[in-house]
Design an enzyme around this catalytic site. Structure first.
Site, mmCIF file in Angstrom:
data_model
loop_
_atom_site.group_PDB
_atom_site.id
_atom_site.type_symbol
_atom_site.label_atom_id
_atom_site.label_comp_id
_atom_site.label_asym_id
_atom_site.label_seq_id
_atom_site.Cartn_x
_atom_site.Cartn_y
_atom_site.Cartn_z
ATOM 1 N N HIS A 1 0.841 -1.212 0.000
ATOM 2 C CA HIS A 1 0.000 0.000 0.000
ATOM 3 C C HIS A 1 0.875 1.262 0.000
ATOM 4 O O HIS A 1 0.729 2.130 -0.861
ATOM 5 C CB HIS A 1 -0.909 -0.025 1.240
ATOM 6 C CG HIS A 1 -1.790 1.181 1.383
ATOM 7 N ND1 HIS A 1 -3.121 1.182 1.029
ATOM 8 C CD2 HIS A 1 -1.534 2.432 1.843
ATOM 9 C CE1 HIS A 1 -3.635 2.387 1.263
ATOM 10 N NE2 HIS A 1 -2.694 3.164 1.763
ATOM 11 N N GLU A 2 1.782 1.341 0.957
ATOM 12 C CA GLU A 2 2.632 2.534 1.047
ATOM 13 C C GLU A 2 3.543 2.620 -0.180
ATOM 14 O O GLU A 2 3.862 3.713 -0.653
ATOM 15 C CB GLU A 2 3.453 2.541 2.343
ATOM 16 C CG GLU A 2 2.623 2.476 3.644
ATOM 17 C CD GLU A 2 1.522 3.521 3.763
ATOM 18 O OE1 GLU A 2 1.656 4.601 3.153
ATOM 19 O OE2 GLU A 2 0.513 3.249 4.458
ATOM 20 N N HIS B 1 1.759 4.530 -2.768
ATOM 21 C CA HIS B 1 1.859 5.986 -2.544
ATOM 22 C C HIS B 1 3.238 6.482 -2.989
ATOM 23 O O HIS B 1 3.365 7.533 -3.621
ATOM 24 C CB HIS B 1 1.710 6.310 -1.051
ATOM 25 C CG HIS B 1 0.300 6.252 -0.532
ATOM 26 N ND1 HIS B 1 -0.724 6.993 -1.080
ATOM 27 C CD2 HIS B 1 -0.261 5.564 0.504
ATOM 28 C CE1 HIS B 1 -1.853 6.757 -0.394
ATOM 29 N NE2 HIS B 1 -1.593 5.891 0.574
ATOM 30 N N GLU C 1 -4.921 7.739 -2.762
ATOM 31 C CA GLU C 1 -5.409 6.459 -2.249
ATOM 32 C C GLU C 1 -5.720 5.503 -3.410
ATOM 33 O O GLU C 1 -5.582 4.298 -3.276
ATOM 34 C CB GLU C 1 -6.637 6.729 -1.383
ATOM 35 C CG GLU C 1 -6.856 5.773 -0.252
ATOM 36 C CD GLU C 1 -5.661 5.546 0.671
ATOM 37 O OE1 GLU C 1 -5.568 4.457 1.252
ATOM 38 O OE2 GLU C 1 -4.799 6.440 0.806
HETATM 39 ZN ZN ZN Z 1 -2.996 5.219 2.029
#
Ligand code: ZN
Length: 503
Positions: A265-266, A269, A295
């Site tokens: 997830h990170e 980003h 997101e």
């Molecule tokens: Zn996030």
């Protein structure tokens, strides 16, 4: 002043703002990763000074004059310079409308609220935190009236995180989601096959998990010379500029996939921040455009890539090599089913892909009521329990695993939660568009995600903050946002995983 002089002043102003942001960001990163517990005092002092320096640097009449002059000479500016002026003017209008003492008082309030929240959560003591929610909401309503006196205060804050987003759009969006997700949850419960995920909760030494993180970042084609990884309580990503991005994770010895999905997830980003155009460096455009778009990038990698069978097939030999005792007898398909197991639960950040957005919806409904005055702060625990029961069918045993679980409200972030759900839904539509150019499964099977990352760079990353979220989305997808892509994706995926009758 000539236009040329004005532009070099604008460039210098942005460089100074970047430098202050770099310094405060680095201090923050240190505070939540490696700083010893007794070091908060001096840091608070420094952060206070840096934040008033930031306010004084930006929210002063010279900035207003400069921006006004540049708007009057718009014809002589490049597209990028024009956009810088637009973004800074918006920022100026927001910041300068709040009197400095009220701005500082709010920073002090949320600082205090954050430590009160930590304690209240630990001790399951909602009444201790309640007055802070009350004060924060009252201040945010007041600030919203400074910004846009004619607009509903909650809409003003939604717009802050995702420009253009309103309650009427969100009401419709969540209704569509609920219509699909709630019946699916029931069908899974009543007709779905049993999925065993017990093997994900064995013993996974942290040293091995660190090796696993390195491997995942390599597969994701994240350039480690520009992106570091640290350890923290609540994982997040921070970027100082496109050549210096940091992600964080949290390792749990008894749970392999918690950190695995944090890293993915990170990492999503981070890729966004690493892929911005060089020409945007040190300007106000050198960051992802909005919470929702950001997101969409993290959730794309976490869910659509990370929870796909193709991805599991790619990484599973490495997983078994690192954890032969724990997973030697489990095959890739069993692992794939386990990481997609769906079960209504209490905690948002541990929620599965199917139920996640309903957790967001609970927060959205409550925030709306707080801003409209339809609920008293002290009624929140009851309201939380009622909504969790209605949407997810679970009973909330205490406030710690209920209304006190998230840090956002203590930090003053109201209107932020919906961007998690919106971003998740954006990701499904972006995927649909990507599939017209790429076969995502074969890209994954090729051994790393470079092809996918390149596509995203071309369609999203490189623009940084050049376009507003809805414009960027339209440029990327060729059509407006439609939640149908997301609900179709969920229905298809979970019908197959749970072997539901397709009727
Ligand atoms: Zn996030």
């Amino acid at each position: 002043m000539t236009v040329k002089e004005a532009i070099s002043e604008l460039t210098l102003l942005q460089k100074k703002m970047h430098a202050l942001g770099h310094a405060t960001g680095m201090i923050y990163l240190d505070s939540v990763t490696t700083a010893p517990v007794g070091t908060a005092e001096g840091r608070g002092e420094t952060m206070g000074i840096l934040s008033s320096m930031g306010y004084e640097l930006f929210a002063n009449p010279a900035t207003e004059k400069l921006l006004k002059f540049l708007r009057e000479h718009e014809d002589e500016l490049t597209e990028q310079q024009k956009r810088e002026v637009v973004v800074l003017t918006r920022e100026y209008e927001r910041t300068s409308k709040i009197p400095q003492d009220e701005y500082v008082a709010f920073r002090v309030l949320v600082n205090e609220a954050q430590s009160v929240w930590h304690k209240a959560k630990d001790q399951d003591d909602f009444p201790a935190f309640a007055p802070y929610i009350e004060k924060i909401v009252a201040t945010l309503k007041k600030f919203a009236a400074y910004y846009k006196p004619d607009e509903e205060p909650y809409n003003v804050w939604l717009d802050q995180y995702e420009r253009g987003l309103t309650m009427s759009t969100l009401d419709e969006f969540f209704a569509v989601l609920k219509e699909t997700i709630v019946p699916l949850i029931h069908r899974i419960k009543n007709e779905g096959r049993q999925i065993d995920d017990s093997f994900l909760h064995g013993h996974f030494p942290i040293e091995k998990q660190r090796e696993f993180s390195d491997y995942l970042m390599e597969v994701m084609a994240i350039d480690r010379s520009h992106c570091g990884i640290g350890e923290t309580e609540h994982p997040f990503t921070i970027d100082f500029n496109k050549r210096d991005v940091r992600i964080t994770t949290k390792y749990h010895e008894d749970n392999l996939v918690s950190s695995m999905f944090s890293v993915i997830h990170e990492g999503g980003h981070a890729l966004y921040e690493l892929g911005k155009g060089d020409e945007l460096m040190y300007t106000c455009l050198d960051s992802g455009i909005s919470m929702g778009i950001h997101e969409s990038q993290s959730r794309f990698f976490e869910n659509i890539v990370g929870r796909s069978e193709a991805f599991v097939n790619l990484i599973y030999p490495k997983v078994q090599e690192l954890f032969p005792e724990q997973l030697g007898n489990i095959d890739a398909h069993q692992f794939y089913l386990a990481i997609n197991k769906s079960e209504p639960s209490l905690i948002r950040i541990d929620a599965d892909e199917l139920t996640y957005c309903l957790h967001v919806m609970v927060r959205y409904e409550i925030e709306k009521m707080l801003f409209s005055g339809d609920v008293d702060v002290y009624e929140l625990p009851d309201m939380w329990g009622r909504l969790m029961k209605e949407y997810l069918g679970v009973d909330v045993p205490n406030d710690k695993s209920g209304v006190l679980q998230d840090s956002h409200w203590s930090g003053g972030s109201f209107g932020y939660f919906p961007s998690y759900a919106i971003g998740t839904a954006y990701a499904a539509q972006i995927t649909h568009r990507m599939e017209q150019d790429l076969n995502i499964d074969s890209e994954i099977a090729s051994g790393n995600l470079k092809g996918i990352v390149n596509w995203l760079e071309e369609h999203i990353y490189k623009y940084g903050s050049m376009y507003d979220p809805a414009d960027l989305f339209f440029r990327c997808c060729g059509e407006k946002f439609d939640p149908k892509y997301f609900t179709d994706y969920l229905t298809k995926k979970f019908t197959k995983i749970y072997d539901l009758n397709q009727g």
